[in-house]
Enzyme design. Structure first.
Site, PDB file in Angstrom:
ATOM      1  N   ASP A 327       5.638  -1.448   5.513  1.00 14.83           N
ATOM      2  CA  ASP A 327       6.037  -0.064   5.216  1.00 14.83           C
ATOM      3  C   ASP A 327       6.748   0.059   3.866  1.00 14.83           C
ATOM      4  OD1 ASP A 327       4.978   0.868   7.591  1.00 14.83           O
ATOM      5  OD2 ASP A 327       6.829   0.495   8.704  1.00 14.83           O
ATOM      6  N   ARG A 358      -2.044   5.159   2.262  1.00 11.24           N
ATOM      7  CA  ARG A 358      -0.894   4.866   1.400  1.00 11.24           C
ATOM      8  C   ARG A 358      -1.257   4.103   0.143  1.00 11.24           C
ATOM      9  NH1 ARG A 358       3.891   3.386   5.542  1.00 11.24           N
ATOM     10  NH2 ARG A 358       4.393   5.564   5.949  1.00 11.24           N
TER      11      ARG A 358
HETATM   12  C1  S3P Z   1       5.433  -0.642  13.664  1.00  9.74           C
HETATM   13  C2  S3P Z   1       4.448  -1.453  13.187  1.00  9.74           C
HETATM   14  C3  S3P Z   1       3.772  -1.232  11.883  1.00  9.74           C
HETATM   15  C4  S3P Z   1       4.545  -0.290  10.980  1.00  9.74           C
HETATM   16  C5  S3P Z   1       5.068   0.899  11.731  1.00  9.74           C
HETATM   17  C6  S3P Z   1       5.972   0.486  12.870  1.00  9.74           C
HETATM   18  C7  S3P Z   1       6.007  -0.922  14.989  1.00  9.74           C
HETATM   19  O1  S3P Z   1       2.493  -0.696  12.122  1.00  9.74           O
HETATM   20  O2  S3P Z   1       3.745   0.139   9.909  1.00  9.74           O
HETATM   21  O3  S3P Z   1       5.778   1.761  10.864  1.00  9.74           O
HETATM   22  O4  S3P Z   1       7.090  -0.374  15.310  1.00  9.74           O
HETATM   23  O5  S3P Z   1       5.414  -1.696  15.744  1.00  9.74           O
HETATM   24  P1  S3P Z   1       1.235  -1.652  12.469  1.00  9.74           P
HETATM   25  O6  S3P Z   1       1.543  -2.395  13.678  1.00  9.74           O
HETATM   26  O7  S3P Z   1       0.059  -0.742  12.664  1.00  9.74           O
HETATM   27  O8  S3P Z   1       1.080  -2.512  11.255  1.00  9.74           O
END
Ligand code: S3P
Length: 445
Positions: A327, A358
């Site tokens: 992120d 993004r």
């Molecule tokens: C998250 C996992 C990430 C991240 C998101 C929060 C989580 O996504 O980008 O903001 O809390 O498990 P992805 O698992 O799709 O990479």
């Protein structure tokens, strides 16, 4: 509790002085979602301290209430009376997860292994994001999913109260998909096994243990992990303390590195090693960044981050680091635009399916402000220079992190930067603009 998102444009000029003082950032978003979900599945009463009261997490609270949990808030303390695994009840209405992919993906796992029918939707951004990544594995447990074309929300789920446990190897490095499969396994009879080729954030595993569940984790040869649990499990309520969100800390932190004269202390930030890729990268860039007062709180490592204005140099970020800073790439790319020399951020394919595309949106943010970029395959190359121009208009595509990254750019640029909409910052960082102004910025509507 639903906030109508009315567009909030903003123009940001260079900060008149350095960012300084000490501050806290809001609670960790990943941990906040999980605390509400797991407490709702637990027996007994859980109190959560430091919950992120952003729009995304409030949607999770609403959804868990709609599924039968009792959730109340008294001051900053949230109290959840859980129903127990397998005991959630059918929601009377559509579950609206707003802007939150984490809420939608994790909840899918819970819904798929409860005997109930449900329908889930979200805002225009979430309705454009891929749900097949959870529908495909989860529907192998005997539940059924029906979505719009391309695996998009709205989506209907026919849950299975006698779900089969899943054995699944993740095709993408995603903590959300891993968590969905593990959460489905809580109410399945037998061994659920998830393998991830690259380790992703492990807050689900940590918090399941906190609630008394046996979770076995072994390390695979190539640095991935194998996670196992045996269902059905009983979760026992236990209070949760949520640390500050390292992903939110990234914005004031990078702003302090870029704005001359800054000396900032950000206190109580979560330092789970699967979340700290940005800090490693900034240190490689020559950032004057130190971690103080390291300790463990509520089962997660936390510490205070001290950042002073720094002359940054370009960096080459390996693809295997991506899950630990997924992120943070938009704001890292802003830092790279202000660094001396070129940077290459590798393996960014997952950035294309976040709250916005993004990768494209970050390229546009930099280009409209006079920074040079190139995308080669899944890598982003940023050619930095010491004093970027600014003066551009940033399109945020309903994406909170794009809006905050645009603001950080504007705080250090030669000319004011216009942001088309900052309303979505409420999803993860309520009070962001006020906090930055309190540290010395002068951001006005
Ligand atoms: C998250 C996992 C990430 C991240 C998101 C929060 C989580 O996504 O980008 O903001 O809390 O498990 P992805 O698992 O799709 O990479």
């Amino acid at each position: 509790m639903k906030v109508h998102m009315q567009a909030r444009p903003l123009t940001v000029s260079a900060s008149p002085k350095g960012l300084s003082g000490r501050t806290l950032v809001p609670g960790d978003k990943s941990i906040s979602h999980r605390s509400l979900m797991l407490a709702s599945l637990a027996h007994g009463r859980t109190k959560v301290y430091g919950l992120l009261e952003g729009e995304d997490v409030l949607r999770t609270a609403d959804a868990m209430r709609a599924l039968g949990a009792t959730i109340t808030r008294d001051g900053a303390v949230w109290t959840i009376d859980g129903r127990g695994v397998g005991e959630l009840t059918e929601p009377a209405d559509v579950l609206d997860m707003g802007n939150s992919g984490t809420a939608a993906r994790l909840l899918s796992g819970i819904l798929s292994s409860h005997r109930m029918n449900s329908v889930m939707t979200g805002d225009a951004s979430l309705r454009s994001r891929p749900m097949r990544r959870v529908m495909d594995p989860l529907s192998k447990n005997g539940s059924e999913f029906l979505s719009r074309e391309g695996g998009r929300l709205p989506m209907a789920v026919r849950g299975n109260g006698q779900a089969t446990p899943l054995e699944y190897r993740l095709p993408v490095a995603s903590a959300q998909v891993k968590s969905a499969v593990l959460l489905a396994g809580l109410n399945a009879v037998g061994r659920t096994v998830v393998e991830e080729p690259v380790a992703t954030r492990d807050h689900t595993e940590n918090m399941l243990r906190h609630f008394g569940v046996d979770v076995d984790v072994s390390v695979l040869d190539a640095g991935g992990r194998r996670i196992e649990l045996t269902g059905p499990v009983k979760l026992t309520a236990r209070d949760v303390t949520v640390p500050g969100d390292p992903s939110s800390s990234a914005f004031p932190l990078v702003a302090a590195l870029l704005v001359p004269g800054s000396d900032l202390l950000i206190e109580n930030v979560g330092l789970n090693p699967l979340r700290t890729g940005l800090f490693t990268t900034l240190l490689e860039m020559g950032a004057d960044l130190t971690i103080e007062n390291e300790r463990v709180e509520g089962g997660e490592p936390v510490g205070d981050l001290r950042a002073r204005h720094s002359k940054l140099k370009g960096v080459d970020v390996p693809p295997e680091r991506a899950p630990s800073m997924i992120d943070e790439y938009p704001v890292l790319a802003v830092a790279c635009a202000f660094a001396e020399g070129s940077s290459r951020l590798r393996g960014l394919e997952e950035l294309r399916v976040k709250e916005s595309d993004r990768l494209a949106a970050t390229v546009s943010l930099l280009n409209v402000n006079g920074a040079e970029t190139e995308v080669v395959g899944d890598d982003l190359i940023v050619r930095g220079f010491q004093n970027p121009l600014g003066g551009g208009s940033v399109t945020t595509h309903m994406d909170h992190r794009l809006a905050m990254s645009g603001i950080v750019f504007g705080l250090a640029a030669q000319k004011p930067v216009h942001i088309d909409d900052t309303a979505f910052i409420e999803t993860s960082f309520p009070g962001f603009v006020d906090l930055m102004n309190g540290l010395g910025a002068d951001i006005r509507a």
